[in-house]
Scaffold this active site. Structure first.
Site, mmCIF file in Angstrom:
data_model
loop_
_atom_site.group_PDB
_atom_site.id
_atom_site.type_symbol
_atom_site.label_atom_id
_atom_site.label_comp_id
_atom_site.label_asym_id
_atom_site.label_seq_id
_atom_site.Cartn_x
_atom_site.Cartn_y
_atom_site.Cartn_z
ATOM 1 N N LYS A 30 0.807 -1.221 0.000
ATOM 2 C CA LYS A 30 0.000 0.000 0.000
ATOM 3 C C LYS A 30 0.845 1.278 0.000
ATOM 4 O O LYS A 30 0.354 2.348 -0.299
ATOM 5 C CB LYS A 30 -0.961 -0.006 1.190
ATOM 6 N N ARG A 31 2.138 1.153 0.334
ATOM 7 C CA ARG A 31 2.924 2.389 0.449
ATOM 8 C C ARG A 31 3.143 3.024 -0.921
ATOM 9 O O ARG A 31 3.309 2.342 -1.922
ATOM 10 C CB ARG A 31 4.234 2.086 1.201
ATOM 11 N N CYS A 52 24.666 -5.430 -33.741
ATOM 12 C CA CYS A 52 24.530 -6.428 -32.672
ATOM 13 C C CYS A 52 25.587 -7.517 -32.830
ATOM 14 O O CYS A 52 25.704 -8.122 -33.899
ATOM 15 C CB CYS A 52 23.138 -7.042 -32.727
ATOM 16 N N ASP A 78 33.560 -13.913 -25.290
ATOM 17 C CA ASP A 78 34.796 -13.173 -25.515
ATOM 18 C C ASP A 78 35.326 -12.548 -24.218
ATOM 19 O O ASP A 78 36.486 -12.172 -24.136
ATOM 20 C CB ASP A 78 34.566 -12.081 -26.573
ATOM 21 N N HIS A 121 16.750 -10.704 -34.016
ATOM 22 C CA HIS A 121 17.169 -9.759 -32.974
ATOM 23 C C HIS A 121 15.996 -9.312 -32.102
ATOM 24 O O HIS A 121 16.178 -9.025 -30.910
ATOM 25 C CB HIS A 121 17.795 -8.534 -33.663
ATOM 26 N N SER A 196 22.942 -6.493 -21.506
ATOM 27 C CA SER A 196 23.385 -5.355 -22.303
ATOM 28 C C SER A 196 23.048 -5.527 -23.784
ATOM 29 O O SER A 196 23.367 -4.676 -24.593
ATOM 30 C CB SER A 196 24.884 -5.123 -22.108
ATOM 31 N N HIS A 199 19.240 -9.002 -28.016
ATOM 32 C CA HIS A 199 19.181 -10.207 -28.850
ATOM 33 C C HIS A 199 18.985 -11.411 -27.924
ATOM 34 O O HIS A 199 19.760 -11.606 -26.992
ATOM 35 C CB HIS A 199 20.459 -10.350 -29.666
ATOM 36 N N HIS A 201 19.265 -14.448 -25.844
ATOM 37 C CA HIS A 201 20.393 -15.361 -25.614
ATOM 38 C C HIS A 201 20.492 -15.728 -24.143
ATOM 39 O O HIS A 201 19.920 -15.059 -23.283
ATOM 40 C CB HIS A 201 21.704 -14.708 -26.057
ATOM 41 N N TYR A 353 17.612 -3.627 4.006
ATOM 42 C CA TYR A 353 17.215 -4.667 4.942
ATOM 43 C C TYR A 353 17.498 -6.045 4.359
ATOM 44 O O TYR A 353 17.936 -6.954 5.080
ATOM 45 C CB TYR A 353 15.735 -4.556 5.334
ATOM 46 N N GLN A 360 13.025 -9.596 1.966
ATOM 47 C CA GLN A 360 11.687 -9.183 2.399
ATOM 48 C C GLN A 360 10.835 -9.028 1.147
ATOM 49 O O GLN A 360 11.292 -8.461 0.163
ATOM 50 C CB GLN A 360 11.796 -7.855 3.166
HETATM 51 O O1 LIG Z 1 27.886 -11.260 -18.943
HETATM 52 P P1 LIG Z 1 27.099 -10.007 -19.121
HETATM 53 O O2 LIG Z 1 25.738 -10.225 -19.702
HETATM 54 O O3 LIG Z 1 27.867 -8.933 -19.848
HETATM 55 O O4 LIG Z 1 26.903 -9.447 -17.650
HETATM 56 C C1 LIG Z 1 25.780 -9.622 -16.845
HETATM 57 O O5 LIG Z 1 25.670 -10.943 -16.347
HETATM 58 C C2 LIG Z 1 26.718 -11.416 -15.500
HETATM 59 C C3 LIG Z 1 26.363 -12.774 -14.975
HETATM 60 O O6 LIG Z 1 25.195 -12.779 -14.205
HETATM 61 C C4 LIG Z 1 26.991 -10.432 -14.359
HETATM 62 O O7 LIG Z 1 28.162 -10.832 -13.678
HETATM 63 C C5 LIG Z 1 27.158 -8.994 -14.864
HETATM 64 O O8 LIG Z 1 27.280 -8.121 -13.774
HETATM 65 C C6 LIG Z 1 25.937 -8.630 -15.702
HETATM 66 O O9 LIG Z 1 26.050 -7.316 -16.188
HETATM 67 O O1 LIG Z 2 11.385 1.386 2.893
HETATM 68 P P1 LIG Z 2 11.628 2.011 1.558
HETATM 69 O O2 LIG Z 2 12.804 2.969 1.571
HETATM 70 O O3 LIG Z 2 10.393 2.637 0.967
HETATM 71 O O4 LIG Z 2 12.005 0.807 0.585
HETATM 72 C C1 LIG Z 2 13.295 0.390 0.250
HETATM 73 O O5 LIG Z 2 13.968 -0.267 1.322
HETATM 74 C C2 LIG Z 2 13.362 -1.475 1.817
HETATM 75 C C3 LIG Z 2 14.279 -2.075 2.844
HETATM 76 O O6 LIG Z 2 15.548 -2.405 2.336
HETATM 77 C C4 LIG Z 2 13.089 -2.459 0.674
HETATM 78 O O7 LIG Z 2 12.340 -3.540 1.166
HETATM 79 C C5 LIG Z 2 12.352 -1.787 -0.488
HETATM 80 O O8 LIG Z 2 12.237 -2.691 -1.554
HETATM 81 C C6 LIG Z 2 13.127 -0.548 -0.920
HETATM 82 O O9 LIG Z 2 12.474 0.113 -1.977
#
Ligand SMILES: O=P(O)(O)O[C@H]1O[C@H](CO)[C@@H](O)[C@H](O)[C@H]1O
Ligand SMILES: O=P(O)(O)O[C@H]1O[C@H](CO)[C@@H](O)[C@H](O)[C@H]1O
Lengths: 385, 385
Positions: A30-31, A52, A78, A121, A196, A199, A201, A353, A360
């Site tokens: 609700k927040r 690409c 790569d 793509h 990033s 495409h 994959h 948190y 949470q």
């Molecule tokens: O390998 P990518 O697609 O360039 O990179 C993405 O996936 C990786 C694996 O979860 C993460 O470590 C990178 O931080 C994220 O940007």
């Molecule tokens: O309580 P906030 O600042 O609205 O909310 C933020 O911090 C909380 C505690 O880490 C998280 O659960 C929320 O997802 C985040 O948006």
């Protein structure tokens, strides 16, 4: 239902699959939200993008050119996070030396692949039919089979897969010389999940060590089996199918649920109904049923907020190199971790948190499942075309 | 240095504080980034915003008005994740009933506070002097002290704090009637970390249960103490002070390091040098030294990429309600988890592999520490004014 009270009160739920607790605060949606808005991907993509690095025929960062592939095309990343060859590192561990207790490291080698889902793509798994997803699953199965250790308990299943699933020349990769321990197949979809390149994959990171998450699951599943004589996910799938309230969809071979212990708002778990230890245990028909399950999840995700739904997903299965007991304890499943909470632009942040205390969540998995059950039907984009 | 090889090779490091491993890929920063760019907060904020629910004198969502407070102002969160009063929930646990094994829940009650750091809408901890941060630490200490269980081993320290630290009328909160178990003080800073209001503030979530993270740390620290007769963080701080390569900054009371096991690119751990079990163990002088440490970390963060650096941070200390052994095992420290990797706009995403496999980082903590060591000096914004 005695648990209806959980719709209204804050409570913790236990994740028996990884052994940890999370906090559930159903009233908290609700927040008002005045924070960061995600940019929904409005721009229409071309079906071929000359810039690409994944499109057929294009050149990649380090000079190689992609073939004119049809669907699943695999190549070594790569910019791999792990490599096959590197300087040796043998840390000296001395008993009661503080540094060897508190500054522990171990070498990690391996190989990382990129695998396309389609030559187009501008498509996604949600746009593809189960039949179109099938070649991806076949390629996963062949890659997994070809990387299996020679002494693996599932060696016969691997041989069967390599004999019966026709090779797709563009999806073939020779295994490295050194046997690796685990193969993690995963997809990051959408800019919000660090992807990033739109495409379609996935990535396959194959490492010399068993990563933390499948390691924790293996320990929990092994313990459950020892204590109860049955498989944890077998009992769980049966229980959820009976209860129904967290079920999103199912066919004969797979059950799709928002698990009792879901952390992400619309987190989903796809569970094999029978004891499938790894991709290579699946029959031809089950592979198609698995493709159907992936199709159902991704299409429902996109329909939920009428957007290209971001997520990270991945398979958990038997390690590439493992004992009889480990193979027996493994139970094939797929996780989907999507960040969106309320709309195409408002996501859940797992931050302060969650990082310092414990995860949470703001809606219950039962509420999430009900919404995902309700948004089957044609992909919303189809009727806009 | 025998570990220099770790600058070049992929390896795993062990986090003895929470008992898990992560993957380090130092060479991986070379990959090009075409993904999501964070929006650096360029807009100059007003020092008072009539629409901010945290500014002095303004009205909040549920109707209450803020006083004309000076610095640290505390109030119960209008959208708390946990509440004091709710329907009762007593799950029935039946031996060998699958549902009670796999669908475990427990009630969670508590109270959540919001605490401002300053009346100024446009300031941050990095802009404030140690002397200006001190009232925040004093208020944390008084709130922690006032919520301590009557039978707590640190009861005398709590009484001392409540007698000697002058009360700040706007920062006083009466504890709930029901004794709670743990108090998690944390800050989410910046839109990238889910913060929806730039007015400088932290949150305090106080719960009936011990959350996962401090729970894991407690278990690890207790085990280390039992096995080695010394405290884990005592040994660790001493070792890091000797080695120097991961030290960012220190004073007599606190050591600031990029820990050996850092997951986030510029993750920092602030460790008490002597056995401080909780905020209320700090002397007047140590509180000021702690303020200095927070100032140094946040200013260096902002200087690193000349931006308002986002992070989540939080304190770990003895539970509010705890045994003699738990208090003894506790060692006061503060975590900083910042997402930026390469610049003000390029962050690290902990997504697919990190969620499904294990955390992966791209630069070494030693490289991160060297860069943070080098960006002390005046806050970059000061010279732009
Ligand atoms: O390998 P990518 O697609 O360039 O990179 C993405 O996936 C990786 C694996 O979860 C993460 O470590 C990178 O931080 C994220 O940007
Ligand atoms: O309580 P906030 O600042 O609205 O909310 C933020 O911090 C909380 C505690 O880490 C998280 O659960 C929320 O997802 C985040 O948006």
């Amino acid at each position: 239902m005695p648990d209806k009270v959980l719709d209204d009160i804050s409570h913790r739920r236990y994740n028996p699959l990884n052994g940890s607790w999370l906090l559930v605060s159903p009233h908290r949606t609700k927040r008002p939200w005045q924070g960061q808005q995600e940019a929904p991907s409005k721009t229409k993509l071309p079906s071929y993008d000359p810039k690409c690095y994944l499109c057929p025929g294009n050149q990649r960062a380090q000079g190689d050119s992609n073939p004119q592939y049809q669907n699943a095309f695999a190549f070594v990343n790569d910019y791999s996070a792990v490599k096959e060859e590197q300087q040796e590192y043998k840390p000296e561990i001395k008993e009661d030396d503080v540094a060897s207790l508190l500054l522990q490291a171990q070498p990690a080698t391996g190989r990382c692949y990129v695998l396309t889902f389609s030559s187009k793509h501008d498509t996604t798994l949600a746009d593809m039919s189960a039949k179109e997803i099938l070649p991806v699953i076949q390629t996963w199965s062949r890659i997994y089979a070809s990387h299996l250790s020679p002494s693996h308990p599932l060696k016969a299943e691997a041989a069967h897969v390599l004999e019966t699933i026709p090779a797709n020349a563009d999806g073939e990769v020779d295994p490295p010389k050194k046997q690796l321990r685990y193969m993690q197949i995963f997809e990051n979809k959408g800019a919000a999940m660090g992807c990033s390149n739109p495409h379609p994959h996935c990535q396959i990171w194959t490492t010399s060590t068993l990563p933390e998450e499948p390691g924790k699951e293996m320990a929990q599943m092994t313990k459950y089996k020892a204590e109860h004589g049955r498989h944890l996910l077998q009992d769980y799938a049966k229980l959820e199918a009976e209860k129904g309230e967290r079920v999103v969809w199912q066919n004969d071979a797979f059950l799709v649920v928002c698990p009792w212990w879901a952390v992400w708002p619309f987190e989903v778990l796809v569970i094999a109904k029978r004891h499938v230890r790894a991709l290579i245990d699946l029959t031809d028909d089950e592979r198609l049923q698995f493709a159907e399950a992936i199709q159902e999840v991704t299409r429902r995700y996109d329909n939920l907020f009428e957007t290209n739904f971001p997520y990270s997903s991945g398979l958990h299965q038997a390690p590439l190199d493992c004992t009889e007991e480990e193979a027996e304890a493994s139970w094939f499943h797929m996780h989907f971790y999507p960040p969106l909470l309320r709309s195409a632009t408002v996501r859940k942040f797992l931050v302060g948190y969650e990082m310092l205390g414990e995860p949470q969540r703001d809606i219950t998995p039962e509420q999430a499942a009900a919404r995902l059950r309700d948004c089957g039907g044609e992909l919303y984009r189809k009727s806009l075309e």
